[in-house]
Design an enzyme around this catalytic site. Structure first.
Site, PDB file in Angstrom:
ATOM      1  CG  ASP A 152      -1.961   0.616   0.984  1.00 57.73           C
ATOM      2  OD1 ASP A 152      -2.549   1.370   0.059  1.00 57.73           O
ATOM      3  OD2 ASP A 152      -2.769   1.519   2.217  1.00 57.73           O
ATOM      4  CG  HIS A 195      -3.623   0.153   9.143  1.00 54.58           C
ATOM      5  ND1 HIS A 195      -4.385   1.386   9.184  1.00 54.58           N
ATOM      6  CD2 HIS A 195      -2.275   0.273   8.898  1.00 54.58           C
ATOM      7  CE1 HIS A 195      -4.353   1.304   8.082  1.00 54.58           C
ATOM      8  NE2 HIS A 195      -3.034   1.498   7.372  1.00 54.58           N
ATOM      9  CD  GLN A 263      -2.857  -1.180   4.590  1.00 53.24           C
ATOM     10  OE1 GLN A 263      -3.394  -1.454   3.993  1.00 53.24           O
ATOM     11  NE2 GLN A 263      -2.129  -0.221   4.473  1.00 53.24           N
ATOM     12  CG  ASP A 295      -2.757   6.334   7.343  1.00 52.85           C
ATOM     13  OD1 ASP A 295      -2.459   7.475   6.220  1.00 52.85           O
ATOM     14  OD2 ASP A 295      -2.647   5.293   7.283  1.00 52.85           O
ATOM     15  CD  GLU A 337      -5.653  10.419   5.208  1.00 52.95           C
ATOM     16  OE1 GLU A 337      -5.901  10.319   4.619  1.00 52.95           O
ATOM     17  OE2 GLU A 337      -5.350   9.180   6.202  1.00 52.95           O
ATOM     18  NE  ARG A 526      -4.974   4.794  -3.943  1.00 49.55           N
ATOM     19  CZ  ARG A 526      -4.560   4.049  -2.396  1.00 49.55           C
ATOM     20  NH1 ARG A 526      -4.498   4.336  -1.073  1.00 49.55           N
ATOM     21  NH2 ARG A 526      -3.367   3.186  -1.977  1.00 49.55           N
TER      22      ARG A 526
HETATM   23  C1  GLC Z   1      -4.829   6.569   4.101  1.00 51.36           C
HETATM   24  C2  GLC Z   1      -3.105   6.754   3.154  1.00 51.36           C
HETATM   25  C3  GLC Z   1      -3.389   5.949   2.357  1.00 51.36           C
HETATM   26  C4  GLC Z   1      -3.603   4.448   2.965  1.00 51.36           C
HETATM   27  C5  GLC Z   1      -4.859   4.394   4.307  1.00 51.36           C
HETATM   28  C6  GLC Z   1      -3.898   3.414   4.285  1.00 51.36           C
HETATM   29  O1  GLC Z   1      -5.931   6.685   3.784  1.00 51.36           O
HETATM   30  O2  GLC Z   1      -3.405   8.009   2.713  1.00 51.36           O
HETATM   31  O3  GLC Z   1      -2.353   6.393   1.252  1.00 51.36           O
HETATM   32  O4  GLC Z   1      -4.107   3.514   1.789  1.00 51.36           O
HETATM   33  O5  GLC Z   1      -4.789   5.113   4.933  1.00 51.36           O
HETATM   34  O6  GLC Z   1      -2.702   3.540   5.351  1.00 51.36           O
HETATM   35  C1  GLC Z   2      -8.561   6.905   3.534  1.00 52.35           C
HETATM   36  C2  GLC Z   2      -9.591   8.273   2.486  1.00 52.35           C
HETATM   37  C3  GLC Z   2     -10.265   8.071   2.080  1.00 52.35           C
HETATM   38  C4  GLC Z   2      -9.523   7.167   1.164  1.00 52.35           C
HETATM   39  C5  GLC Z   2      -8.400   5.615   1.309  1.00 52.35           C
HETATM   40  C6  GLC Z   2      -6.882   6.376   0.681  1.00 52.35           C
HETATM   41  O1  GLC Z   2      -8.800   6.502   4.809  1.00 52.35           O
HETATM   42  O2  GLC Z   2     -11.364   7.895   3.937  1.00 52.35           O
HETATM   43  O3  GLC Z   2     -11.117   8.424   0.910  1.00 52.35           O
HETATM   44  O4  GLC Z   2     -10.114   7.053  -0.442  1.00 52.35           O
HETATM   45  O5  GLC Z   2      -7.750   6.342   2.601  1.00 52.35           O
HETATM   46  O6  GLC Z   2      -7.518   5.543  -0.341  1.00 52.35           O
END
Ligand code: GLC
Ligand code: GLC
Length: 652
Positions: A152, A195, A263, A295, A337, A526
C-alpha cells in the site's frame, strides 16, 4: 471526562507517586542532568491533568490502570532525556512562538524518497531545489520497513524504527532531519497508527499464538461478531476485496483489516497498544520529525452498530497522544488525515488535538468548480464550513498520493440546487473523460458496484487538461490547460492555510501509466499519479521555453508573492459576493494589509461589477500583484478565461 473535583483530587496524587518511581528508575541520568529533569517535571505538571483524565476515561476501568500510567510517564521521561539538544532548543523556541506555522512563509512539499531520489543519501542533493521552490516543510511519504511486493505504498508498516533498506537507515533519516532543520525546513512523516503490516513483530507474535500480542489486534474466532460489525462498515478498497475481515490460517481467526488484508487494525481499547504506539511516536519525534501526519485517524476506534469511523474515543486517543507530545516533544505538530464528511473533518482540528489538517473539502470542491465552471457549491461550503480554531490551520492541496473523492455534504449541494447523487456521477464521468467535451484525463479508482461510488486518480496537470491538449498538439487547448493549472495553484496559495505541493505538480507532471505493467500495482490506479519522473530546475537550463520551465517558474513566482504578503498570515479570510456565478472572490486581511482575490473558473471572460468592488473598498481601483496591472476607479473587473487577480486596493 470524570467530574473535575475527582480529577483535581486524584491527578496530583497519582503524579506524585509516579514521578517518585520514575525518578528512582532514571536516577543515574537525572543526577547528571538535573535541569533536563526539572524541565520535564515542569511540563508534566502543565499537562498532567489533561493526560490523566483522558487516559482515565479510556483505560481507567482496567485493573492495572496505574501500571500503564506509570509506564507511559516513564516512556515520556526516557524519551525527553534522550532527545537531541538541537530539538530541545527547537522545543523552547516553539513554545515561545506557538503560531510559527501560521506564517504566510510556510509552504509544504511532499514526495516519495524512492521515486524522487532513489534513497535518502541522494535526497540531500535536492535541498537546493526545495529551497528554490520555497518549501519550509517537507513530507516524506512512508519510508519504513514494509513487506516486499504489495504494501500500500508504504502504509503497511513492519517496523516504525527501521527504514526500508532500499531507501536508507534511521540514522540517515535523523541526519537528514537535522540538515533540513538548519535549512529552515521541517520534516514531516506519517504516523501510520491505525494498523501495522501482518509482518510487524507484534503481528508475527500474535500469529505464533502469544495471547498478549493477539490482544494488540481485533481478532475473532468465528463470523458472529464480524458479521454484526460488517453491516455498518464501508469498503475502502472494494475492487480489491469486500468486507473488513481477513481469515488468518495460522491463528484460525478473523482479523480486522479495514484497508488491505495485510494491514491489521490495532486495538486501541487495549492500553498496551496505546503505550506501544506512544513510544513509537516519541521515537520518531526524537529523530527530528516535527510534523506527524496522523494517517487514517477516523478508523482507530470500533463500536458495534456504528460505521466504526470518527468515534468519540478516536478523539480522546489523539488528545492523549497530543498531551504526551506536549510533555516529551513540544515541537511536534499533528496533521490530521481525515478524508471524511466535512462535519467530521472539522472535529479533529483543535489545539489539543491536531493543529494542522488536510482540507479535503476545499480540494474536492476546487475540482468540482473547475469541471462545472461555476462556483456556487464551493462558495457555499467555504462560507459555512471553512472556520477552524484560530490556533490551527488548514493544509490546502490540489491532490495528494491518494484519490480524489467527492466528500461534499449532500445538503450543501441541495441548498444550491444540485442533486448530490447525479452530480457525483457527473464529476466521475467528467474526470474519467467519459463526459463529452471534458478536458480531464483521470483514472477511475475503486468503483463499488453496490452503491455506485467511485473516486478519481490523476496528476494536477492531467486532470486539468494538459495531457489531452498535448496529445492533440493544440496550442489553444494547451494554453487553456496552463491557465487552469495556474488558477488552481493560485487558489491553493491564497486560501487561508499552508499550501502543500505534491512534488512533480510544480513542473506539470503528467499521468504515468507504467504502473499497469507491475502486478503489485496494476490494481491500484493511485500509482498513475505516483510517478518516478523528476525534473530539475538547473541553472544551466537553456530551454526556458519548455512547459516545465514555465510551470516551475510561475510556481516560484506565486510562492514568492505569497510569502511577501502579511495579509496571507493564517486566518482572516472573508468571502465576498462576486455577483457572477463563475467568479470566486474573497478577501485576505491582516496587519493592515488587504488583498482581494478573484478567480474566474469559467473558460469565458467574466466580469465583476464596479459597484460590488466599491462596496468592499475597491472603489478607487486596485493593483493586481500577479500581472502587475491596475484596474481603474469605478471600472468593472474583467477577467479572461481562467484568470485570477490578487488585488491591493488603491487609496487616493
Ligand atoms: C491513508 C493513506 C492511504 C492508505 C490508507 C491506509 O488514507 O493516505 O494511502 O492507503 O491510509 O493506510
Ligand atoms: C482514506 C480515505 C479514503 C481514501 C483511502 C485511501 O482512509 O478515507 O477516502 O480513499 O483512505 O485511498
Amino acid at each position: 471526562m470524570p467530574p473535575v473535583h475527582w480529577t483535581d483530587q486524584h491527578a496530583p496524587k497519582a503524579l506524585d507517586r509516579i514521578l517518585n518511581r520514575v525518578m528512582h528508575d532514571l536516577s543515574a541520568d537525572i543526577s547528571q542532568h538535573p535541569q533536563i529533569w526539572q524541565d520535564f517535571t515542569d511540563r508534566v505538571q502543565d499537562h498532567w491533568r489533561r493526560l490523566f483524565s483522558l487516559l482515565h476515561e479510556l483505560y481507567g476501568w482496567q485493573y492495572d490502570f496505574f501500571y500503564h500510567l506509570e509506564q507511559i510517564v516513564f516512556t515520556a521521561a526516557r524519551s525527553w532525556i534522550d532527545r537531541p539538544a538541537y530539538l530541545k532548543a527547537l522545543d523552547a523556541e516553539r513554545i515561545k512562538q506557538p503560531d510559527w506555522f501560521q506564517s504566510q512563509t510556510m509552504v509544504g512539499g511532499v514526495l516519495y524518497v524512492d521515486l524522487f531520489s532513489d534513497n535518502l543519501a541522494r535526497l540531500k542533493e535536492h535541498i537546493v531545489y526545495f529551497k528554490k521552490l520555497g518549501i519550509t516543510y517537507l513530507h516524506l511519504m512512508p519510508l519504513f520497513a514494509v513487506p516486499h511486493g504489495d504494501n500500500d505504498g508504504g502504509y503497511a508498516v513492519s517496523d516504525y524504527r527501521a527504514i526500508n533498506p532500499d531507501i536508507g537507515t534511521m540514522d540517515e533519516l535523523a541526519q537528514m532531519a537535522a540538515i533540513l532543520q538548519k535549512e529552515g525546513i521541517d520534516l514531516a512523516l506519517d504516523f501510520v497508527f491505525n494498523h501495522t503490516s501482518n509482518e510487524h513483530r507484534w503481528a508475527r507474535r500474535a500469529q505464533a499464538g502469544e495471547a498478549d500480542f493477539q490482544a494488540y489486534y481485533h481478532l475473532f474466532d468465528d463470523r458472529q461478531l464480524p458479521d454484526q460489525y460488517q453491516q455498518n462498515l464501508r469498503d475502502i478498497f472494494p475492487t480489491v476485496r469486500q468486507g473488513s475481515f481477513t481469515w488468518n490460517e495460522e491463528m484460525h481467526k478473523w482479523v480486522w483489516t479495514t484497508f488491505n488484508s495485510y494491514q491489521w487494525d490495532l486495538n486501541y481499547s487495549n492500553p498496551d497498544v496505546f503505550r506501544a504506539m506512544a513510544a513509537e511516536m516519541l521515537f520518531l519525534a526524537n529523530q527530528g520529525v516535527t510534523i506527524l501526519r496522523l494517517d487514517a485517524v477516523a478508523f482507530i476506534w470500533k463500536r458495534l452498530g456504528t460505521a466504526c469511523e470518527n468515534q468519540p474515543e478516536a478523539h480522546l486517543i489523539i488528545q492523549a497522544f497530543n498531551a504526551l507530545a506536549n510533555i516529551a516533544a513540544p515541537a511536534l505538530l499533528f496533521k490530521s488525515e481525515a478524508i471524511v464528511h466535512p462535519d467530521e473533518v472539522i472535529k479533529y482540528i483543535r489545539p489539543d488535538e491536531c493543529r494542522l489538517s488536510y482540507n479535503p473539502t476545499l480540494m474536492a470542491l476546487l475540482w468540482e468548480a473547475l469541471a462545472t465552471g461555476e462556483v456556487k457549491l464551493l462558495d457555499y461550503a467555504m462560507r459555512h464550513r471553512n472556520r477552524i480554531p484560530q490556533e490551527c490551520t488548514w493544509v490546502n492541496y490540489l491532490r495528494c498520493h491518494d484519490d480524489i473523492g467527492w466528500t461534499f455534504d449532500d445538503d450543501d449541494a441541495r441548498a444550491v440546487g444540485i442533486d448530490p447523487v447525479g452530480h457525483r456521477r457527473f464529476l466521475n464521468d467528467f474526470y474519467t473523460g467519459k463526459f463529452q467535451g471534458s478536458f480531464a484525463k483521470g483514472m477511475p479508482f475503486q468503483f463499488n458496484p453496490n452503491n455506485g461510488d467511485l473516486r478519481i486518480s490523476g496528476t494536477l496537470a492531467s486532470l486539468a487538461g494538459l495531457e489531452q491538449a498535448l496529445a492533440a498538439e493544440n496550442p489553444q487547448l494547451i494554453e487553456m490547460a496552463v491557465r487552469r493549472i495556474n488558477l488552481m495553484r493560485s487558489m491553493m496559495l491564497s486560501m487561508s492555510g499552508i499550501p502543500l505541493i505534491y512534488l512533480g505538480d510544480e513542473w506539470g507532471m503528467l499521468n504515468d501509466y507504467t504502473y499497469l505493467d507491475d502486478p503489485a500495482r496494476s490494481g491500484d490506479s493511485r500509482w498513475v499519479h505516483r510517478s518516478r519522473r523528476r525534473w530539475e530546475a538547473r541553472e544551466d537550463l537553456t530551454d526556458a521555453d519548455t512547459l516545465q520551465w514555465r510551470f516551475f517558474n510561475e510556481m516560484v513566482r506565486l510562492v514568492g508573492i505569497r510569502k511577501n504578503l502579511p495579509a496571507f498570515y493564517n486566518g482572516g479570510l472573508e468571502m465576498v459576493p462576486s455577483g457572477n456565478p463563475h467568479l470566486f472572490a474573497f478577501v485576505r486581511q491582516n496587519q493592515g494589509q488587504r488583498i482581494l482575490i478573484v478567480n474566474n473558473f469559467s473558460d469565458h471572460p467574466q466580469s465583476m461589477a464596479a459597484d460590488l468592488l466599491a462596496s468592499i473598498g475597491y472603489g478607487q481601483g486596485g493593483l493586481d500583484l500577479i500581472a502587475d496591472w491596475q484596474i481603474q476607479t469605478e471600472q468593472p473587473l474583467d477577467l479572461d478565461a481562467y484568470r485570477f487577480v490578487w488585488l491591493k486596493p488603491v487609496q487616493k
